[in-house]
Design a protein around this motif. Structure first.
Motif, short mmCIF file in Angstrom:
data_model
loop_
_atom_site.label_atom_id
_atom_site.label_comp_id
_atom_site.label_asym_id
_atom_site.label_seq_id
_atom_site.Cartn_x
_atom_site.Cartn_y
_atom_site.Cartn_z
N SER A 51 8.74 62.38 8.08
CA SER A 51 8.89 63.07 6.99
C SER A 51 8.38 64.73 7.31
N PHE A 52 9.32 65.41 7.41
CA PHE A 52 9.03 66.80 7.64
C PHE A 52 8.95 67.77 6.42
N PRO A 70 12.64 68.76 -2.77
CA PRO A 70 11.86 69.44 -1.47
C PRO A 70 13.22 69.84 -0.63
N ALA A 71 12.88 70.87 0.16
CA ALA A 71 13.81 71.36 1.17
C ALA A 71 14.12 70.48 2.23
N SER A 72 15.26 70.59 2.61
CA SER A 72 15.55 69.72 3.87
C SER A 72 15.35 70.37 5.07
N PHE A 73 15.38 69.24 6.29
CA PHE A 73 15.07 69.83 7.47
C PHE A 73 16.02 71.05 7.93
N ALA A 74 17.31 70.85 7.55
CA ALA A 74 18.27 71.87 7.65
C ALA A 74 17.95 73.16 7.01
N ARG A 111 5.24 54.62 18.32
CA ARG A 111 5.05 53.21 17.57
C ARG A 111 5.69 53.20 16.28
N HIS A 112 5.33 54.20 15.61
CA HIS A 112 5.38 53.93 14.28
C HIS A 112 6.23 55.16 13.80
N GLY A 113 6.13 56.41 14.07
CA GLY A 113 6.92 57.54 13.47
C GLY A 113 5.91 58.04 12.37
N LEU A 114 6.04 59.08 11.70
CA LEU A 114 5.13 59.38 10.48
C LEU A 114 6.08 59.67 9.16
N HIS A 115 6.33 58.86 8.33
CA HIS A 115 6.86 59.24 7.00
C HIS A 115 6.07 58.61 5.87
N GLY A 116 6.54 59.36 4.93
CA GLY A 116 5.92 59.15 3.47
C GLY A 116 6.96 59.20 2.43
N ASN A 117 6.36 59.26 1.24
CA ASN A 117 7.25 59.31 -0.02
C ASN A 117 7.32 60.85 -0.66
N SER A 118 8.26 61.38 -1.20
CA SER A 118 8.53 62.66 -1.61
C SER A 118 8.26 63.05 -3.06
N ASN A 119 8.04 61.88 -3.51
CA ASN A 119 7.88 61.94 -5.04
C ASN A 119 6.94 62.99 -5.65
N ALA A 123 4.94 64.66 1.38
CA ALA A 123 5.82 64.26 2.32
C ALA A 123 7.14 64.82 1.95
N GLY A 124 7.56 65.57 2.91
CA GLY A 124 9.06 66.11 2.75
C GLY A 124 10.13 65.05 3.22
N PRO A 125 11.41 65.39 2.99
CA PRO A 125 12.38 64.49 3.33
C PRO A 125 12.29 64.02 4.67
#
Length: 294
Positions: free
Chosen positions: A179-180, A281-285, A263-271, A207-209
């Motif tokens: 999530s970025f 939230p803004a996309s990476f693009a 191993r896991h990446g790093l991601h969460g929820n954007s709510n 957490a971003g998209p």
């Protein structure tokens, strides 16, 4: 009310931003220019002063976070303190707690601590140091807010997105989900929780998209008009950045982070981020298209 308190009450509230000279701090200063605060940028030394000089802070103060008196002087008369700890520093929790104590002593009302997404991750000492600092923040009598952001899109853009066209070596699995968060939006949230009521005693996961590093670098390349292809390389053998490679604490901590990402990446929820922004939230693009270090 004393004469000092009377004068202080007539002025716009003073926000001290500790760590203003870093990447995140400079985005926060940029956002704070549109806020109701007078802003004091607290930097480590002349290099930090030079980086923030054009960003519109009302004051720039140099402080050594290892010296309690220096930190106390840096937050003197502050109404609010925003603490950005130095990345991978072996005493980042000590510095954060010192800043918290200085804010209490200065009579500040608000304290915002910039932590990290998933601070209780086993094996990541720099995350656990932030968790330790969080515990101290939750014990204060100040109105506190803790922000737990995901990986900064601008870190990816500045670290790998500026590589020459072609293959880009990344020291973890580029197919995992991350999530970025766009630092412009993290800064917007930082100013929001300081200037609005209702954010005291809150811990916000920001957490971003979500996308993969492989796709993120393809997007970064398109924004520059070049082709970038991410390639996973061994985290244990990848070169460490200058200033980290020879450090007995930062080097191992960064490799441990790469190993966990592998191993896991790093991601969460954007709510939560969506709620605070009041929009998607803004996309990476979008972050890549606007990327320009302030």
């Amino acid at each position: 009310m004393s004469e000092t308190e009377a004068v202080r009450s007539e002025e716009p509230p003073l926000l001290a931003v500790i760590g203003a000279g870093g990447l995140c701090g400079r985005y926060l200063l940029d956002a704070a220019r549109r806020s109701p605060f007078r802003v004091r940028a607290v930097v480590h030394g002349p290099a930090g002063r030079a980086r923030v000089a054009a960003l519109g802070a009302d004051e720039i103060v140099e402080a050594d976070l290892a010296e309690p008196d220096s930190v106390r002087r840096a937050v003197k008369d502050a109404d609010s303190v925003f603490m950005i700890p130095p990345a991978f520093h072996p005493e980042e929790d000590v510095f954060a707690i010192r800043a918290l104590e200085a804010a209490e002593r200065a009579g500040a009302r608000r304290f915002v601590y910039l932590s990290v997404l998933h601070p209780h991750t086993p094996g990541l000492r720099h995350h656990l140091r932030k968790a330790n600092a969080e515990a101290a923040v939750r014990g204060t009598d100040l109105e506190w807010t803790i922000l737990q952001p995901s990986m900064f899109a601008q870190i990816v853009l500045s670290t790998w997105g500026r590589a020459p066209a072609g293959q880009v070596d990344v020291p973890f699995d580029v197919s995992h989900r991350f999530s970025f968060i766009d630092l412009r939006e993290l800064a917007e949230v930082g100013v929001k929780v300081l200037s609005e009521q209702g954010h005291a005693s809150a811990t916000y996961e920001l957490a971003g998209p979500t996308t993969t590093p492989a796709e993120a670098l393809r997007i970064a390349g398109r924004a520059r008009g070049v082709q970038l292809e991410a390639r996973t390389v061994d985290w244990a053998k990848a070169p460490l950045p200058p200033g980290v490679a020879d450090d007995p604490s930062r080097g191992p901590d960064m490799r441990a982070m790469w190993q966990d990402y592998d191993r896991h990446g790093l991601h969460g929820n954007s709510n939560v981020l969506r709620m605070l922004l009041g929009r998607e939230p803004a996309s990476f693009a979008e972050a890549a298209a606007a990327f320009d270090v302030p």
